[in-house]
Design a protein around this motif. Structure first.
Motif, PDB file in Angstrom:
ATOM      1  N   LEU A 187       0.856  -1.191   0.000  1.00 61.06           N
ATOM      2  CA  LEU A 187       0.000   0.000   0.000  1.00 61.06           C
ATOM      3  C   LEU A 187       0.884   1.230   0.000  1.00 61.06           C
ATOM      4  CD1 LEU A 187      -2.744  -0.777   2.675  1.00 61.06           C
ATOM      5  CD2 LEU A 187      -2.996  -0.775   0.208  1.00 61.06           C
ATOM      6  N   ILE A 188       0.626   2.142  -0.927  1.00 58.22           N
ATOM      7  CA  ILE A 188       1.400   3.381  -1.046  1.00 58.22           C
ATOM      8  C   ILE A 188       0.413   4.521  -1.274  1.00 58.22           C
ATOM      9  CG2 ILE A 188       3.087   4.656  -2.433  1.00 58.22           C
ATOM     10  CD1 ILE A 188       4.335   2.094  -3.275  1.00 58.22           C
ATOM     11  N   ASP A 189       0.672   5.673  -0.652  1.00 55.47           N
ATOM     12  CA  ASP A 189      -0.155   6.824  -0.993  1.00 55.47           C
ATOM     13  C   ASP A 189       0.431   7.503  -2.225  1.00 55.47           C
ATOM     14  OD1 ASP A 189       1.961   8.374  -0.068  1.00 55.47           O
ATOM     15  OD2 ASP A 189       0.866   9.257   1.591  1.00 55.47           O
ATOM     16  N   VAL A 222      -0.432  -1.957 -10.370  1.00 57.01           N
ATOM     17  CA  VAL A 222      -1.517  -1.349  -9.616  1.00 57.01           C
ATOM     18  C   VAL A 222      -2.738  -2.255  -9.697  1.00 57.01           C
ATOM     19  CG1 VAL A 222      -3.044   0.649  -9.413  1.00 57.01           C
ATOM     20  CG2 VAL A 222      -0.655   0.975 -10.096  1.00 57.01           C
ATOM     21  N   GLU A 223      -3.247  -2.649  -8.543  1.00 58.72           N
ATOM     22  CA  GLU A 223      -4.470  -3.448  -8.507  1.00 58.72           C
ATOM     23  C   GLU A 223      -5.691  -2.564  -8.308  1.00 58.72           C
ATOM     24  OE1 GLU A 223      -4.164  -6.746  -5.764  1.00 58.72           O
ATOM     25  OE2 GLU A 223      -3.412  -7.955  -7.431  1.00 58.72           O
ATOM     26  N   ASN A 224      -5.587  -1.595  -7.402  1.00 61.49           N
ATOM     27  CA  ASN A 224      -6.695  -0.674  -7.125  1.00 61.49           C
ATOM     28  C   ASN A 224      -6.150   0.677  -6.715  1.00 61.49           C
ATOM     29  OD1 ASN A 224      -9.140  -2.430  -7.276  1.00 61.49           O
ATOM     30  ND2 ASN A 224      -8.066  -3.532  -5.650  1.00 61.49           N
ATOM     31  N   THR A 225      -6.968   1.702  -6.922  1.00 60.92           N
ATOM     32  CA  THR A 225      -6.673   3.040  -6.422  1.00 60.92           C
ATOM     33  C   THR A 225      -7.905   3.520  -5.666  1.00 60.92           C
ATOM     34  OG1 THR A 225      -5.264   3.566  -8.308  1.00 60.92           O
ATOM     35  CG2 THR A 225      -6.064   5.408  -7.033  1.00 60.92           C
ATOM     36  N   PHE A 226      -7.688   3.982  -4.449  1.00 55.74           N
ATOM     37  CA  PHE A 226      -8.781   4.474  -3.622  1.00 55.74           C
ATOM     38  C   PHE A 226      -8.517   5.915  -3.239  1.00 55.74           C
ATOM     39  CE2 PHE A 226      -8.178  -0.039  -2.727  1.00 55.74           C
ATOM     40  CZ  PHE A 226      -9.447  -0.530  -2.993  1.00 55.74           C
ATOM     41  N   VAL A 227      -9.585   6.683  -3.057  1.00 58.23           N
ATOM     42  CA  VAL A 227      -9.450   8.022  -2.500  1.00 58.23           C
ATOM     43  C   VAL A 227      -9.393   7.870  -0.994  1.00 58.23           C
ATOM     44  CG1 VAL A 227     -10.535  10.280  -2.240  1.00 58.23           C
ATOM     45  CG2 VAL A 227     -10.703   9.068  -4.412  1.00 58.23           C
ATOM     46  N   ASP A 228      -8.385   8.463  -0.375  1.00 56.51           N
ATOM     47  CA  ASP A 228      -8.242   8.401   1.076  1.00 56.51           C
ATOM     48  C   ASP A 228      -9.216   9.400   1.692  1.00 56.51           C
ATOM     49  OD1 ASP A 228      -7.477   8.251   3.717  1.00 56.51           O
ATOM     50  OD2 ASP A 228      -5.342   8.556   3.328  1.00 56.51           O
ATOM     51  N   VAL A 229     -10.306   8.910   2.234  1.00 59.80           N
ATOM     52  CA  VAL A 229     -11.354   9.788   2.756  1.00 59.80           C
ATOM     53  C   VAL A 229     -10.970  10.435   4.087  1.00 59.80           C
ATOM     54  CG1 VAL A 229     -13.215   8.575   1.557  1.00 59.80           C
ATOM     55  CG2 VAL A 229     -12.554   7.857   3.864  1.00 59.80           C
ATOM     56  N   LEU A 230      -9.850  10.006   4.661  1.00 60.38           N
ATOM     57  CA  LEU A 230      -9.425  10.577   5.938  1.00 60.38           C
ATOM     58  C   LEU A 230      -8.554  11.815   5.784  1.00 60.38           C
ATOM     59  CD1 LEU A 230      -8.683   7.299   7.902  1.00 60.38           C
ATOM     60  CD2 LEU A 230     -10.732   8.719   7.978  1.00 60.38           C
ATOM     61  N   VAL A 231      -8.245  12.192   4.538  1.00 59.28           N
ATOM     62  CA  VAL A 231      -7.460  13.405   4.313  1.00 59.28           C
ATOM     63  C   VAL A 231      -8.283  14.396   3.512  1.00 59.28           C
ATOM     64  CG1 VAL A 231      -5.259  12.177   4.382  1.00 59.28           C
ATOM     65  CG2 VAL A 231      -6.364  12.560   2.199  1.00 59.28           C
ATOM     66  N   SER A 232      -7.854  15.610   3.509  1.00 61.35           N
ATOM     67  CA  SER A 232      -8.549  16.673   2.792  1.00 61.35           C
ATOM     68  C   SER A 232      -8.541  16.428   1.283  1.00 61.35           C
ATOM     69  CB  SER A 232      -7.856  18.006   3.089  1.00 61.35           C
ATOM     70  OG  SER A 232      -8.261  19.003   2.190  1.00 61.35           O
ATOM     71  N   ASN A 270      -1.104  13.912  -1.211  1.00 63.28           N
ATOM     72  CA  ASN A 270      -1.190  12.477  -1.481  1.00 63.28           C
ATOM     73  C   ASN A 270      -2.520  11.947  -0.963  1.00 63.28           C
ATOM     74  OD1 ASN A 270       1.342  12.777  -2.483  1.00 63.28           O
ATOM     75  ND2 ASN A 270       2.299  11.289  -1.153  1.00 63.28           N
ATOM     76  N   ARG A 271      -3.556  12.141  -1.742  1.00 67.75           N
ATOM     77  CA  ARG A 271      -4.890  11.771  -1.277  1.00 67.75           C
ATOM     78  C   ARG A 271      -5.407  10.457  -1.857  1.00 67.75           C
ATOM     79  NH1 ARG A 271      -7.119  16.200  -4.976  1.00 67.75           N
ATOM     80  NH2 ARG A 271      -8.290  14.989  -6.471  1.00 67.75           N
ATOM     81  N   PHE A 272      -4.585   9.766  -2.635  1.00 65.63           N
ATOM     82  CA  PHE A 272      -4.970   8.472  -3.186  1.00 65.63           C
ATOM     83  C   PHE A 272      -4.145   7.376  -2.525  1.00 65.63           C
ATOM     84  CE2 PHE A 272      -5.813  11.551  -6.549  1.00 65.63           C
ATOM     85  CZ  PHE A 272      -7.149  11.292  -6.803  1.00 65.63           C
ATOM     86  N   ILE A 273      -4.739   6.200  -2.388  1.00 74.04           N
ATOM     87  CA  ILE A 273      -4.028   5.035  -1.873  1.00 74.04           C
ATOM     88  C   ILE A 273      -4.017   3.980  -2.967  1.00 74.04           C
ATOM     89  CG2 ILE A 273      -4.023   3.166  -0.177  1.00 74.04           C
ATOM     90  CD1 ILE A 273      -5.282   5.090   1.793  1.00 74.04           C
ATOM     91  N   LEU A 274      -2.820   3.496  -3.295  1.00 78.76           N
ATOM     92  CA  LEU A 274      -2.649   2.468  -4.316  1.00 78.76           C
ATOM     93  C   LEU A 274      -2.398   1.127  -3.653  1.00 78.76           C
ATOM     94  CD1 LEU A 274      -0.031   4.291  -6.582  1.00 78.76           C
ATOM     95  CD2 LEU A 274      -2.515   4.407  -6.753  1.00 78.76           C
ATOM     96  N   THR A 275      -3.021   0.080  -4.180  1.00 78.31           N
ATOM     97  CA  THR A 275      -2.633  -1.275  -3.795  1.00 78.31           C
ATOM     98  C   THR A 275      -1.850  -1.839  -4.968  1.00 78.31           C
ATOM     99  OG1 THR A 275      -4.680  -2.276  -4.611  1.00 78.31           O
ATOM    100  CG2 THR A 275      -4.635  -1.630  -2.314  1.00 78.31           C
ATOM    101  N   LEU A 276      -0.624  -2.267  -4.686  1.00 76.28           N
ATOM    102  CA  LEU A 276       0.271  -2.775  -5.715  1.00 76.28           C
ATOM    103  C   LEU A 276       0.593  -4.233  -5.460  1.00 76.28           C
ATOM    104  CD1 LEU A 276       2.850   0.144  -5.705  1.00 76.28           C
ATOM    105  CD2 LEU A 276       1.062  -0.231  -7.377  1.00 76.28           C
TER     106      LEU A 276
END
Length: 107
Positions: free
Chosen positions: A40-42, A74-84, A89-95
């Motif tokens: 997991l990487i932002d 990259v398997e998925n990209t999510f918006v990190d809802v815990l940041v503004s 770096n507001r996306f979280i990548l699963t690699l």
């Protein structure tokens, strides 16, 4: 008989950032978690699933000077809802990263 101390052990690198290259742009990200072969990487930008990334770890360890790189997908990209919404770096990548020997355990 010599006694080994904890200082003699090789510790994993303290990776503080990753440089990520998708062939068109160079991004940076902070490692958040490593579980098996999933990293997991932002990220500052959303990256499409299936994109191959060349990853170069940036370590905070003066004894580890060897530069190396490996690939992840990259398997998925999510918006990190815990940041503004305006955070850098507001996306979280699963690699998905292949483990070649002790590569992932060194991280």
């Amino acid at each position: 008989m010599s006694k080994s101390t904890s200082n003699d052990k090789v510790r994993p690198m303290r990776v503080v950032k990753f440089m990520m290259d998708d062939g068109r742009r160079m991004l940076t990200g902070t490692p958040l978690d490593l579980d098996g072969d999933i990293l997991l990487i932002d990220s500052e930008q959303e990256i499409e699933s299936g994109t191959r990334l060349r990853l170069v770890p940036i370590a905070d360890d003066h004894r580890r000077t060897r530069l190396f790189e490996f690939e992840g997908v990259v398997e998925n990209t999510f918006v990190d809802v815990l940041v503004s919404a305006y955070a850098d770096n507001r996306f979280i990548l699963t690699l998905k990263v292949p483990d070649h020997g002790s590569l992932l355990s060194d991280l």
